[in-house]
Motif scaffolding. Structure first.
Motif, mmCIF file in Angstrom:
data_model
loop_
_atom_site.group_PDB
_atom_site.id
_atom_site.type_symbol
_atom_site.label_atom_id
_atom_site.label_comp_id
_atom_site.label_asym_id
_atom_site.label_seq_id
_atom_site.Cartn_x
_atom_site.Cartn_y
_atom_site.Cartn_z
ATOM 1 N N SER A 1 -18.823 -24.403 -20.996
ATOM 2 C CA SER A 1 -19.798 -24.989 -20.077
ATOM 3 C C SER A 1 -21.224 -24.835 -20.603
ATOM 4 N N LEU B 1 -21.191 -23.045 -12.010
ATOM 5 C CA LEU B 1 -21.632 -23.691 -13.245
ATOM 6 C C LEU B 1 -21.990 -25.147 -12.957
ATOM 7 N N ASP C 1 -13.847 -16.722 -19.297
ATOM 8 C CA ASP C 1 -14.868 -16.597 -20.344
ATOM 9 C C ASP C 1 -14.903 -17.831 -21.245
ATOM 10 N N CYS D 1 -15.686 -17.830 -9.697
ATOM 11 C CA CYS D 1 -16.508 -17.547 -10.879
ATOM 12 C C CYS D 1 -17.090 -18.803 -11.513
ATOM 13 N N LEU D 2 -16.353 -19.912 -11.448
ATOM 14 C CA LEU D 2 -16.773 -21.107 -12.189
ATOM 15 C C LEU D 2 -17.492 -22.159 -11.342
ATOM 16 N N TYR E 1 -16.548 -20.603 -19.312
ATOM 17 C CA TYR E 1 -17.976 -20.326 -19.198
ATOM 18 C C TYR E 1 -18.703 -20.692 -20.494
ATOM 19 N N ARG E 2 -18.161 -20.222 -21.630
ATOM 20 C CA ARG E 2 -18.806 -20.516 -22.927
ATOM 21 C C ARG E 2 -18.812 -22.019 -23.212
#
Length: 175
Positions: free
Chosen positions: A102, A134, A96, A130-131, A99-100
């Motif tokens: 990014s 991005l 998380d 998951c990443l 992600y934030r």
């Protein structure tokens, strides 16, 4: 008694007692307590270790040997656009947070990329999955630090999950 004029400085850089088997925990804490009580100065290399030693009644001093020079922020330039994670890619990484970061970088500093360099262990496969989608996150194979091109790096990035005791204890000393 022989060296009563010497100053004893003890550095605690690991919480070896916290992960010990039940029957060994008390003897290890006793040894730690004895060592700390004869010390004139007690140093530690992370906030969680400082907190643990404070609970035992000591006042350890934070010691960050890698930061002997005052911090000087890096000026963003065209040739520095990599936020670097160098280490094991595993379940300790907070997906998380990455992600934030990014999303924020895409909107505010679109030229900056997050590069994860290191071996991916079994628990890290989910992190990569998951990443990888991005747009500004990349993964590179393991490299020795002296082989790593850091000329484009603006800073290092250690997005470990927080409030996990076993992770908090290693975050600062290892990086």
């Amino acid at each position: 008694d022989i060296f009563h004029n010497n100053t004893i400085v003890t550095m605690i850089n690991d919480d070896f007692w916290s992960r010990s088997p039940f029957l060994l925990r008390r003897p290890l804490i006793n040894a730690l307590t004895k060592t700390c009580s004869i010390s004139d100065r007690l140093l530690t290399v992370s906030y969680p270790l400082q907190d643990e030693l404070s609970l035992l009644g000591y006042q350890p001093i934070l010691f960050f040997p890698w930061s002997s020079h005052p911090y000087e922020p890096t000026i963003l330039s065209n040739n520095r656009n990599v936020l670097l994670f160098w280490g094991y890619i595993n379940s300790k990484i907070d997906i998380d947070v990455v992600y934030r970061a990014s999303v924020e970088l895409v909107s505010s500093l679109p030229d900056v990329v997050i590069n994860f360099v290191g071996p991916i262990d079994k628990s890290g496969e989910n992190v990569v999955e998951c990443l990888r989608a991005l747009p500004n996150v990349s993964f590179s194979s393991p490299q020795q630090l002296d082989e790593l091109d850091t000329n484009q790096c603006i800073a290092s990035f250690i997005p470990y999950r927080s409030n996990v005791k076993s992770i908090d204890a290693i975050t600062l000393p290892n990086k």
